[in-house]
Enzyme design. Structure first.
Site, short mmCIF file in Angstrom:
data_model
loop_
_atom_site.label_atom_id
_atom_site.label_comp_id
_atom_site.label_asym_id
_atom_site.label_seq_id
_atom_site.Cartn_x
_atom_site.Cartn_y
_atom_site.Cartn_z
N ASN A 398 0.83 -1.20 0.00
CA ASN A 398 0.00 0.00 0.00
C ASN A 398 0.87 1.26 0.00
OD1 ASN A 398 -1.89 1.99 0.28
ND2 ASN A 398 -2.99 1.04 1.97
N ASP A 399 1.57 1.51 1.09
CA ASP A 399 2.34 2.75 1.18
C ASP A 399 3.39 2.86 0.06
OD1 ASP A 399 0.93 3.47 3.42
OD2 ASP A 399 2.35 2.52 4.80
N VAL A 400 3.93 1.73 -0.38
CA VAL A 400 5.02 1.78 -1.36
C VAL A 400 4.52 2.13 -2.76
CG1 VAL A 400 6.44 0.16 -0.07
CG2 VAL A 400 4.95 -0.70 -1.87
N VAL A 401 3.18 2.22 -2.96
CA VAL A 401 2.66 2.66 -4.25
C VAL A 401 1.88 3.97 -4.11
CG1 VAL A 401 2.55 0.33 -5.20
CG2 VAL A 401 0.55 1.26 -4.02
N ALA A 440 1.31 3.29 7.53
CA ALA A 440 1.56 4.68 7.85
C ALA A 440 0.25 5.40 8.15
CB ALA A 440 2.28 5.36 6.70
#
Lengths: 472, 94
Positions: A398-401, A440
């Site tokens: 999730n956060d990495v995209v 996050a």
């Protein structure tokens, strides 16, 4: 003097050889092709170190020592065989705690029987320099131990991953650290037992205090950091024992863990100190999913849609994250990849440095599922390829995209390098539900993008459904 | 060995470690942690010295305890690394 005879020169050479073999072992990891040979060199180095020590010291107590080695070795082998690859971070944290505790025990043993370690001075006291080395080794070992126990509990879900924030914790931690350093200094003047006991106890406490405020998302950094500490503890003991194998190994492991921590911090665009200070993810929810969070339209896709689109695609990039590990979807995912390749699709996997709960976690899981390692790419090697990708398939990440990392200065993840999935023609995003957001705690514009279809289901179940549809 | 010699070895080993670890491919970072874990258990050397020594029973038992802990790590660490590394395969050539 009742000193034990000095270590013979052949033994010193043998320890040096062991140290060099450990260097070669790490060097082997530069490529999967040479890695297994490297591991064998490591085993050889350890055998040399143990046999040398036994020959020069241990023949008298051989039965007890053999018993201890057998018990420990048996537990180790069983743990290594049984552990699921998904649970590797916990296992590594548990192993770190053992190194830490072993360092504490060795340090205390050296304190109780300094003659055996050859560190008694002329006045029959322990030499001040050895006292410094020994007490620092004990302190670092104890911090490694209690810190790793907390990391283990958090990683294995036996303790909540959310940060525990004590009031005034920074002051408390700083004071405890200063007291420990003060005691180490005082130990040089006075070698009474209470000093060493106080150092040990306080170090256990500070290890615990340092790790409880750190949240689940920062665990990759914590695990790497504790890896580093276990190395420094071994090095400190090596100084006490004047043993080159221990000093070399400690330096290697210490730098290894430090570099991994640095890589992880950089991949999250966080300062090392801010990770250590902890608390990340504790209050970010306020901006992310407070009352003001608007309802925005999004599209829901089905397994059939995904199967159809990917079959017709030329290039598909799969982005796995921790969610894939949780639902054990890696085997189904590989099957999907195989089916797509059979349809002539070019399939690649893209792995972010902080995906998962420890460095390289996703790579191990894909390897476990028999995904060839030359189909798996790192962030900087694949990010340019999204512009040509027909489908970006996000599973458990999730956060990495999240494009907010590139555009939204107020976002807690601003500045973190992310995949440019928004450049792909179509995005499939597997997620359990629309409710939760990443670790996050920030909303993700990709959910609502025009080209995105949300696949709301358990990751493994969804991928299995896609595999079924592809078969038709 | 005097402090300066052993400290020199330590500093040089830090540099060696720095360069060697940067050359490790990110795909193998998990095995790297497992194997560094195994080799840091070279602390077993100190544990063996304590276990073998005469003169203090409590020191001996602490040493034996440390031998157990370190050997869990040595055997477990190398075995789990071996298990992971065996899984990394190249694409089959057709």
């Amino acid at each position: 003097m009742e000193h034990v005879a000095a270590v013979p020169s052949w033994a010193m050479l043998a320890y040096l050889v062991a140290g060099v073999l450990f260097i070669v072992a790490l060097r082997g990891l530069s490529s999967p092709a040479t890695s297994r040979a490297g591991n064998r060199y490591g085993m050889a180095g350890m055998t040399i170190a143990v046999v040398t020590t036994l020959t020069t010291h241990g023949l008298a107590s051989l039965p007890e020592i053999a018993g201890a080695l057998l018990i420990g070795g048996g537990i180790g082998i069983v743990a290594a065989r049984k552990i699921r690859m998904t649970d590797m971070p916990q296992l590594v944290a548990a192993f770190h705690s053992l190194v830490g505790l072993a360092a504490v025990l060795v340090g205390l043993a050296a304190y109780l029987n300094p003659g055996a370690f050859g560190i008694t001075g002329l006045d029959n006291m322990i030499e001040p320099q050895s006292r410094a080395e020994m007490s620092l080794g004990i302190a670092i070992g104890a911090i490694t131990f209690s810190g790793s126990v907390i990391a283990f509990l958090k990683l294995s879900g036996k303790m909540s991953g959310s940060p525990i924030l004590l009031p005034g914790r920074h002051v408390l931690n700083l004071c405890t650290l200063l007291v420990i350093l003060g005691l180490v200094g005082y130990f040089l003047l006075d070698q009474s037992p209470w000093v060493i006991v106080a150092i040990t106890v306080l170090s256990f406490v500070i290890g615990f205090l340092l790790i409880i405020p750190i949240g689940g998302a920062d665990m990759p950094v914590v695990v790497s950091m504790l890896n580093s500490y276990s190395g420094w503890a071994a090095a400190a003991m090596g100084f006490t024992l004047h043993n080159t194998a221990m000093v070399i190994t400690g330096a290697l492991v210490g730098s290894s863990g430090a570099i991994l921590s640095y890589i992880m911090c950089k991949a999250m665009n966080r300062g090392f100190l801010s990770v250590i200070a902890g608390g990340f993810g504790a209050d970010a929810g306020a901006g992310g999913d407070g009352a003001v969070r608007e309802q925005r339209p999004w599209k829901r896709g089905s397994a059939e849609d995904a199967a159809f689109m990917m079959k017709e695609a030329e290039n598909v990039i799969i982005i796995p994250g921790y969610g894939m590990a949780v639902s054990q979807a890696q085997h189904a995912l590989r099957e999907m990849g195989d089916q797509l390749k059979a349809h002539g699709v070019n399939v690649k996997y893209a792995i972010h440095p902080v995906a998962g709960r420890m460095p390289g976690h996703m790579n191990v899981l894909l390897a476990e599922a028999n995904v060839p390692y030359d189909e798996v790419f790192e962030l900087e090697d694949i990010n340019g390829a999204f512009a040509q990708a027909d489908v970006a398939f996000i599973i458990g990440a999730n956060d990495v995209v999240n494009p907010a990392a590139k555009t939204d200065r107020s976002s807690p993840i601003y500045g973190m390098p992310v995949f440019d999935v928004d450049k792909a023609k179509t995005i499939f995003f597997i997620k359990r539900s629309m409710g939760g957001v990443g670790y996050a705690g920030v909303d993700n514009d990709i959910f609502y993008a025009n080209q995105t279809m949300m696949l709301l289901a358990d990751a493994k179940k969804m991928v299995e459904d896609i595999v079924k549809s592809l078969g038709h | 060995m005097d402090f300066i010699s052993i400290f020199s070895i330590f500093v040089l080993a830090c540099f060696v470690g720095y360069y060697v670890v940067w050359s490790v491919t990110p795909a193998l970072h998990t095995p790297l942690m497992a194997v560094t874990n195994a080799i840091s258990s070279v602390i077993v050397v100190g544990a063996l010295v304590a276990s073998a020594a005469e003169g203090s029973m409590s020191s001996k038992w602490l040493g034996l305890g440390a031998v157990v802990l370190a050997s869990v790590n040595i055997f477990g660490g190398f075995a789990v690394t071996e298990r992971m590394l065996a899984m990394y395969k190249k694409k089959e050539k057709k």
